[in-house]
Structures are given as C-alpha cells and as structure tokens.
Design an enzyme around this catalytic site. Structure first.
Site, PDB file in Angstrom:
ATOM      1  CG  HIS A  51      -5.697  -9.109 -11.327  1.00  0.00           C
ATOM      2  ND1 HIS A  51      -6.963  -8.698 -11.661  1.00  0.00           N
ATOM      3  CD2 HIS A  51      -5.526  -8.746 -10.028  1.00  0.00           C
ATOM      4  CE1 HIS A  51      -7.541  -8.119 -10.626  1.00  0.00           C
ATOM      5  NE2 HIS A  51      -6.681  -8.132  -9.616  1.00  0.00           N
ATOM      6  CD  GLU A  53      -6.727 -11.721 -16.055  1.00  0.00           C
ATOM      7  OE1 GLU A  53      -6.112 -11.867 -14.982  1.00  0.00           O
ATOM      8  OE2 GLU A  53      -7.944 -11.518 -16.114  1.00  0.00           O
ATOM      9  CB  CYS A  81     -11.265  -7.364 -13.404  1.00  0.00           C
ATOM     10  SG  CYS A  81      -9.525  -6.833 -13.419  1.00  0.00           S
ATOM     11  CB  CYS A  84      -7.280  -7.869 -16.559  1.00  0.00           C
ATOM     12  SG  CYS A  84      -6.428  -8.195 -15.004  1.00  0.00           S
TER      13      CYS A  84
END
Length: 179
Positions: A51, A53, A81, A84
């Site tokens: 992801h 992040e 999410c 993360c």
C-alpha cells in the site's frame, strides 16, 4: 497532499488503485522535508502489503536508518486501512493526514479508529478530510472506469476477471507432486 495526489496519479497510470503518500521529516532546524514517497503497488509488486503508506514508510525507515520515525508525518490520499494504521503506529509517527474517507476499510474513524485506541502504547495525531474532494474524485473516476470496462466485457461475452491458469485447473494443479 498535492504530492500525494501526484503519487496516486502514478499508481493509476500503472494500473493500480490510485492511492499516494508522502512522508515528511520535521527537521530539527524547523524545515519540513519530503523524505519518502509511495504509491499503491500491490498488483505490480505481487505484494498485498504494498500500500502507498507502507511503501513510503519503508523508504523513510531505510533513509533515516531507523524503523521509528517520531519526527515525521505522513500525508496519504485515502484513509489508512487497519494494516497501514498499525504500521504507522508502530513507526511512532507524529501525525497522519489523510484525504478521502474509506467507508469500507478505513481504520482512522470510518469503520474503526485504531488511532483513538487509548490502550495502545503510542498515540499519533490524525487529521482527516484534507483535500477530500480531489482525493476522492480520483478514486471515483478509477472505479467508475473499471465498472464500465467490466460491463462492456460482460456484454461482449468475455469474463470480466478470468482466473489464472492454475486456478482454472483446480487447486490440485498448483500442488507439488507427492513424494
């Protein structure tokens, strides 16, 4: 956040869900410096943890030579999410700033709020909804195009998401031969 939006556009150009992130180091001299950038890459990297992040977090940790980043803030175009959010908390970030709300998997207030969990041993400041409209629009446009493509494929009689060859052959096809 403007730089995070540019990263999101790069993710989209690569066929990924358009989410982008930047990590800013608040230097001791008072200057803020972007030290890492990330964009969604799970498809291209074949990595479910890639992801935006986490891509930015990994780069920043390597650059700062430390997995703890208490003098840094992350700007991301979509609410983090749970995966993360916990990584950002473990990194001890000072602040997380996000753009669009994620009503399905958001862990900064939408579905749950890990950042508000007082039982955790670190607290990170969170600001949501920054440039929410452009951050949300890039996602709405992306998923709108994907739905239109899937409809067109169905109307043409093609499967919208064909299975990989091993999956089509059944689960036994991917197992190694018995000894």
């Amino acid at each position: 956040m403007a730089e995070a939006l540019r990263q999101a556009a790069q993710a989209e150009a690569a066929g990924e869900v358009p989410v982008g992130a930047v990590l800013v180091w608040h230097r001791p001299d008072g200057v803020d410096e972007v030290i890492a950038r990330g964009r969604n890459r799970p498809i291209g990297d074949r990595d479910p943890t890639a992801h935006a992040e986490l891509v930015a977090l990994r780069e920043a940790a390597r650059q700062r030579d430390n997995y703890r980043l208490p003098d840094c803030s992350l700007y991301v175009t979509l609410e983090p999410c749970a995966m993360c959010a916990m990584a950002l908390l473990h990194a001890r970030l000072r602040r997380v700033v996000w753009g669009a709300t994620d009503p399905k998997t958001g862990a900064a207030g939408s579905v749950l709020d890990l950042f508000a969990e007082a039982r955790l041993n670190h607290q990170t400041a969170v600001t949501g909804g920054v440039l929410a409209e452009p951050c949300g629009q890039i996602l709405r446009d992306f998923f709108g195009r994907r739905r239109a493509e899937a409809r067109a494929a169905r109307q043409a009689g093609a499967p919208s998401n064909p299975p990989p060859a091993a999956a089509a052959a059944g689960p036994e096809a991917s197992l190694p031969p018995s000894p």
